[in-house]
Design a protein around this motif. Structure first.
Motif, PDB file in Angstrom:
ATOM      1  N   GLY A   1       0.686  -1.336  -0.141  1.00 48.01           N
ATOM      2  CA  GLY A   1      -0.083   0.003  -0.072  1.00 48.01           C
ATOM      3  C   GLY A   1       0.787   1.230   0.042  1.00 48.01           C
ATOM      4  N   ASP A   2       0.130   2.393  -0.284  1.00 49.66           N
ATOM      5  CA  ASP A   2       0.924   3.657  -0.002  1.00 49.66           C
ATOM      6  C   ASP A   2       1.295   4.178   1.239  1.00 49.66           C
ATOM      7  N   LEU A   3       2.543   4.297   1.353  1.00 49.22           N
ATOM      8  CA  LEU A   3       2.822   4.808   2.750  1.00 49.22           C
ATOM      9  C   LEU A   3       3.246   6.372   2.834  1.00 49.22           C
ATOM     10  N   MET A   4       2.668   7.093   3.971  1.00 46.02           N
ATOM     11  CA  MET A   4       2.861   8.236   4.035  1.00 46.02           C
ATOM     12  C   MET A   4       3.243   8.732   5.403  1.00 46.02           C
ATOM     13  N   LEU A   5       4.475   9.579   5.365  1.00 46.85           N
ATOM     14  CA  LEU A   5       4.824  10.177   6.697  1.00 46.85           C
ATOM     15  C   LEU A   5       4.342  11.513   6.826  1.00 46.85           C
ATOM     16  N   ARG A   6       3.742  12.199   7.700  1.00 51.21           N
ATOM     17  CA  ARG A   6       3.433  13.610   7.898  1.00 51.21           C
ATOM     18  C   ARG A   6       3.575  14.308   9.128  1.00 51.21           C
ATOM     19  N   ARG A   7       3.886  15.484   9.063  1.00 51.26           N
ATOM     20  CA  ARG A   7       4.032  16.076  10.276  1.00 51.26           C
ATOM     21  C   ARG A   7       2.799  17.364  10.334  1.00 51.26           C
ATOM     22  N   ARG A   8       2.520  17.587  11.418  1.00 49.12           N
ATOM     23  CA  ARG A   8       1.597  18.532  11.847  1.00 49.12           C
ATOM     24  C   ARG A   8       1.800  19.333  12.949  1.00 49.12           C
TER      25      ARG A   8
ATOM     26  N   MET B   1      -1.357  21.181  15.726  1.00 42.54           N
ATOM     27  CA  MET B   1      -2.704  21.653  15.922  1.00 42.54           C
ATOM     28  C   MET B   1      -2.778  22.738  17.189  1.00 42.54           C
ATOM     29  N   PRO B   2      -3.671  23.734  16.995  1.00 46.11           N
ATOM     30  CA  PRO B   2      -3.670  24.563  17.891  1.00 46.11           C
ATOM     31  C   PRO B   2      -3.584  24.083  19.462  1.00 46.11           C
ATOM     32  N   LEU B   3      -4.464  22.786  19.802  1.00 48.44           N
ATOM     33  CA  LEU B   3      -4.465  22.453  21.090  1.00 48.44           C
ATOM     34  C   LEU B   3      -3.221  22.256  21.570  1.00 48.44           C
ATOM     35  N   PHE B   4      -2.271  21.765  20.855  1.00 49.85           N
ATOM     36  CA  PHE B   4      -0.774  21.273  21.245  1.00 49.85           C
ATOM     37  C   PHE B   4       0.396  22.391  21.068  1.00 49.85           C
ATOM     38  N   GLY B   5       0.114  23.637  20.642  1.00 44.40           N
ATOM     39  CA  GLY B   5       0.911  24.704  20.543  1.00 44.40           C
ATOM     40  C   GLY B   5       1.945  24.263  19.380  1.00 44.40           C
ATOM     41  N   ASP B   6       3.221  24.528  19.968  1.00 39.91           N
ATOM     42  CA  ASP B   6       4.239  24.280  18.893  1.00 39.91           C
ATOM     43  C   ASP B   6       4.987  22.879  18.738  1.00 39.91           C
ATOM     44  N   THR B   7       4.052  21.858  19.390  1.00 39.90           N
ATOM     45  CA  THR B   7       4.422  20.541  19.284  1.00 39.90           C
ATOM     46  C   THR B   7       4.348  19.896  17.908  1.00 39.90           C
ATOM     47  N   ASP B   8       5.449  19.355  17.362  1.00 42.91           N
ATOM     48  CA  ASP B   8       5.275  18.480  16.195  1.00 42.91           C
ATOM     49  C   ASP B   8       4.675  17.090  16.201  1.00 42.91           C
ATOM     50  N   ILE B   9       3.564  17.039  15.465  1.00 43.11           N
ATOM     51  CA  ILE B   9       2.954  15.599  15.724  1.00 43.11           C
ATOM     52  C   ILE B   9       3.298  14.835  14.417  1.00 43.11           C
ATOM     53  N   TYR B  10       3.864  13.577  14.691  1.00 42.29           N
ATOM     54  CA  TYR B  10       3.901  12.656  13.395  1.00 42.29           C
ATOM     55  C   TYR B  10       3.122  11.852  13.579  1.00 42.29           C
ATOM     56  N   GLU B  11       2.878  11.449  12.122  1.00 48.10           N
ATOM     57  CA  GLU B  11       1.646  10.574  11.656  1.00 48.10           C
ATOM     58  C   GLU B  11       2.150   9.590  10.533  1.00 48.10           C
ATOM     59  N   VAL B  12       1.715   8.393  10.641  1.00 46.64           N
ATOM     60  CA  VAL B  12       1.984   7.359   9.667  1.00 46.64           C
ATOM     61  C   VAL B  12       0.753   6.660   9.189  1.00 46.64           C
ATOM     62  N   LYS B  13       0.696   6.560   7.719  1.00 48.41           N
ATOM     63  CA  LYS B  13      -0.684   6.073   7.224  1.00 48.41           C
ATOM     64  C   LYS B  13      -0.234   5.080   6.321  1.00 48.41           C
ATOM     65  N   LEU B  14      -0.886   3.778   6.131  1.00 47.43           N
ATOM     66  CA  LEU B  14      -0.414   2.922   5.024  1.00 47.43           C
ATOM     67  C   LEU B  14      -1.988   2.637   4.500  1.00 47.43           C
ATOM     68  N   GLY B  15      -1.906   3.117   3.081  1.00 42.14           N
ATOM     69  CA  GLY B  15      -3.176   2.966   2.275  1.00 42.14           C
ATOM     70  C   GLY B  15      -4.192   3.830   3.305  1.00 42.14           C
ATOM     71  N   GLU B  16      -5.310   2.980   3.612  1.00 37.24           N
ATOM     72  CA  GLU B  16      -6.449   3.960   4.119  1.00 37.24           C
ATOM     73  C   GLU B  16      -6.032   3.541   5.864  1.00 37.24           C
ATOM     74  N   ASP B  17      -5.316   2.915   5.988  1.00 30.44           N
ATOM     75  CA  ASP B  17      -5.019   2.676   7.543  1.00 30.44           C
ATOM     76  C   ASP B  17      -4.232   3.784   8.316  1.00 30.44           C
ATOM     77  N   PHE B  18      -4.770   4.157   9.448  1.00 30.85           N
ATOM     78  CA  PHE B  18      -3.962   5.159  10.175  1.00 30.85           C
ATOM     79  C   PHE B  18      -3.233   4.313  11.098  1.00 30.85           C
ATOM     80  N   LEU B  19      -1.813   4.156  11.048  1.00 28.71           N
ATOM     81  CA  LEU B  19      -0.964   3.154  11.705  1.00 28.71           C
ATOM     82  C   LEU B  19      -0.598   3.730  12.968  1.00 28.71           C
ATOM     83  N   MET B  20      -0.014   5.115  13.212  1.00 31.88           N
ATOM     84  CA  MET B  20       0.429   5.480  14.391  1.00 31.88           C
ATOM     85  C   MET B  20       0.614   6.999  14.446  1.00 31.88           C
TER      86      MET B  20
END
Length: 231
Positions: free
Chosen positions: A16-23, A25-44
């Motif tokens: 499947g398509d693998l994606m690493l992204r960083r975001r 969110m206002p709730l967490f201020g300047d904290t970088d949040i790292y997320e991983v998706k595989l296809g339609e699955d949100f992994l971590m």
């Protein structure tokens, strides 16, 4: 106020398509949040990793000796591996991941825990199919096997993984453990009694743990499971 979103990597893989992204969110201020998706699955996500850390804490606590040779199945964002390295008894840690891009994120230190893993001489990252190794590789006597790949024993990322969670598959994996060795596994949601019972039929003993952690997104509590079995 909006949030910052950045796609750090996108790779097409055999599963499947693998994606690493960083975001941010206002709730967490300047904290970088790292997320991983595989296809339609949100992994971590880096927001919630208590269950992954507890996998190492509970799994290694069940091993009653020193100079440990440990294998982690599934690298992800590195939380299980880094937690295992905090145990001074760990002499060797091999982390197996099917996806070379995930290993590359850590080797290039694109994700925060890559530096920790790269600098620890006990740690080796290995690109391989964990499930195929457990089934077909020559027996390597280990003190602990820690697994964090599929969502649950019945909600797997690829159907070829399902054999591992049968009694036959678990017995094949158990051959790689020394007497007194431990298999521990993370799963999403509460422990499932049928799987604890299945482990108990293959191993000398088995137990399950409920891992609860605060979820500021839902303003509630989320739940994971850690299974621990002794050979």
């Amino acid at each position: 106020m909006g949030f910052l979103y950045e796609q750090l990597d996108f790779q097409r893989t055999p599963i499947g398509d693998l994606m690493l992204r960083r975001r941010r969110m206002p709730l967490f201020g300047d904290t970088d949040i790292y997320e991983v998706k595989l296809g339609e699955d949100f992994l971590m996500t880096s927001l919630f990793h208590e269950a992954e850390s507890q996998l190492s804490i509970l799994g290694l606590a069940a091993v009653e000796r020193d100079d440990l040779d440990v294998v982690v199945g599934g690298l992800g964002l590195g939380y299980t591996a880094v937690e295992a390295l905090k145990d001074p008894r760990v002499a060797s840690l091999t982390v197996v991941d099917f996806l070379q891009p995930v290993i590359g994120w850590h080797q290039s230190e694109l994700v925060p825990l890559g530096k920790t893993l790269n600098e620890d001489p006990r740690c080796r990252l290995m690109q391989a199919d964990f499930f195929a190794l457990m089934r077909h590789a020559p027996e390597r006597q280990l003190d602990a096997i820690l697994l964090d790949i599929d969502h649950t024993p019945t909600n797997v990322l690829h159907q070829s993984n399902t054999h591992f969670y049968t009694e036959e598959g678990l017995a094949e994996m158990a051959r790689h453990l020394k007497p007194g060795g431990v298999f521990a596994m993370w799963a999403d949601g509460r422990p499932e009694a049928f799987f604890t019972q299945r482990l108990d039929r293959v191993f000398r003993s088995a137990e399950s743990h409920v891992i609860e952690f605060d979820n500021p997104i839902t303003e509630g509590t989320s739940v994971g499971a850690v299974y621990v079995a002794r050979i």
